[in-house]
Design a protein around this motif. Sequence first.
Motif, short mmCIF file in Angstrom:
data_model
loop_
_atom_site.label_atom_id
_atom_site.label_comp_id
_atom_site.label_asym_id
_atom_site.label_seq_id
_atom_site.Cartn_x
_atom_site.Cartn_y
_atom_site.Cartn_z
N PHE A 66 0.83 -1.20 0.00
CA PHE A 66 0.00 0.00 0.00
C PHE A 66 0.87 1.25 0.00
CE2 PHE A 66 -2.26 3.37 2.29
CZ PHE A 66 -3.39 3.48 1.51
N GLU A 67 1.88 1.28 0.85
CA GLU A 67 2.76 2.45 0.94
C GLU A 67 3.54 2.65 -0.36
OE1 GLU A 67 6.58 4.01 3.54
OE2 GLU A 67 5.33 2.41 4.35
N THR A 68 4.09 1.58 -0.91
CA THR A 68 4.86 1.67 -2.14
C THR A 68 4.01 2.14 -3.31
OG1 THR A 68 6.30 -0.12 -1.39
CG2 THR A 68 6.32 0.38 -3.74
N LEU A 69 2.84 1.52 -3.51
CA LEU A 69 1.97 1.89 -4.63
C LEU A 69 1.43 3.30 -4.48
CD1 LEU A 69 0.04 -1.44 -5.28
CD2 LEU A 69 2.04 -0.53 -6.48
N THR A 70 1.15 3.71 -3.24
CA THR A 70 0.67 5.07 -3.01
C THR A 70 1.76 6.09 -3.35
OG1 THR A 70 -0.83 4.29 -1.30
CG2 THR A 70 -0.31 6.64 -1.29
N LYS A 71 3.01 5.81 -2.97
CA LYS A 71 4.11 6.72 -3.31
C LYS A 71 4.30 6.80 -4.81
CE LYS A 71 6.80 6.44 0.93
NZ LYS A 71 8.02 5.93 1.55
N GLU A 72 4.23 5.66 -5.49
CA GLU A 72 4.38 5.65 -6.95
C GLU A 72 3.25 6.44 -7.60
OE1 GLU A 72 4.59 1.58 -8.21
OE2 GLU A 72 6.50 1.25 -7.21
N TRP A 73 2.03 6.25 -7.12
CA TRP A 73 0.88 6.94 -7.67
C TRP A 73 1.03 8.45 -7.47
CZ3 TRP A 73 -2.97 9.58 -4.82
CH2 TRP A 73 -4.07 10.00 -5.59
N GLY A 74 1.48 8.85 -6.27
CA GLY A 74 1.64 10.27 -5.98
C GLY A 74 2.76 10.92 -6.75
N ALA A 75 3.81 10.16 -7.08
CA ALA A 75 4.95 10.71 -7.80
C ALA A 75 4.74 10.76 -9.30
CB ALA A 75 6.20 9.89 -7.49
N ALA A 76 3.79 10.00 -9.80
CA ALA A 76 3.54 9.96 -11.25
C ALA A 76 3.04 11.32 -11.70
CB ALA A 76 2.54 8.87 -11.59
N LYS A 77 3.65 11.81 -12.77
CA LYS A 77 3.24 13.10 -13.31
C LYS A 77 2.14 12.86 -14.33
CE LYS A 77 7.58 15.39 -12.53
NZ LYS A 77 8.65 16.18 -13.08
N PRO A 78 1.08 13.63 -14.25
CA PRO A 78 0.01 13.45 -15.24
C PRO A 78 0.51 13.85 -16.62
CG PRO A 78 -0.40 15.39 -13.89
CD PRO A 78 0.81 14.69 -13.31
N LYS A 79 -0.05 13.20 -17.63
CA LYS A 79 0.31 13.54 -18.99
C LYS A 79 -0.19 14.95 -19.28
CE LYS A 79 0.14 8.89 -20.82
NZ LYS A 79 -0.49 8.00 -21.79
N ARG A 80 0.66 15.71 -19.92
CA ARG A 80 0.27 17.08 -20.27
C ARG A 80 -0.53 17.03 -21.55
NH1 ARG A 80 3.21 21.35 -17.57
NH2 ARG A 80 2.12 22.58 -19.10
#
Length: 104
Positions: free
Chosen positions: A75-89
């Motif tokens: 949960f912690e790992t996937l949440t960090k990855e999700w939060g760090a992902a930059k949305p496509k411009r």
Amino acid sequence: MAKKDTFRVVTRGANGEIRIKDYDSAEPLLKMHSQVGTEDSSTDLALRGMPVFRGLIGPMPEGKTIIRYESPEVFETLTKEWGAAKPKRRRRRTAAPDAAATES
């Protein structure tokens, strides 16, 4: 509303890879984990009344028919990855040049 009938547990194996195990009911989970309560505040009404287990994060919806539980580390790992992902411009389309202006 679709019935949620698959229980998915996501953990990390000894070699570090994500392990996913699906169950047709909560019974196998009840044998492996202690139930510490029931979900009573989810905005997904199909999750209300689902068991909450010691040592797992969840229940959380995944698609229309899957109830997902994750180990705290996953949960912690996937949440960090999700939060760090930059949305496509998104690129804005430029207006087509005016036909009269291009002929001049």
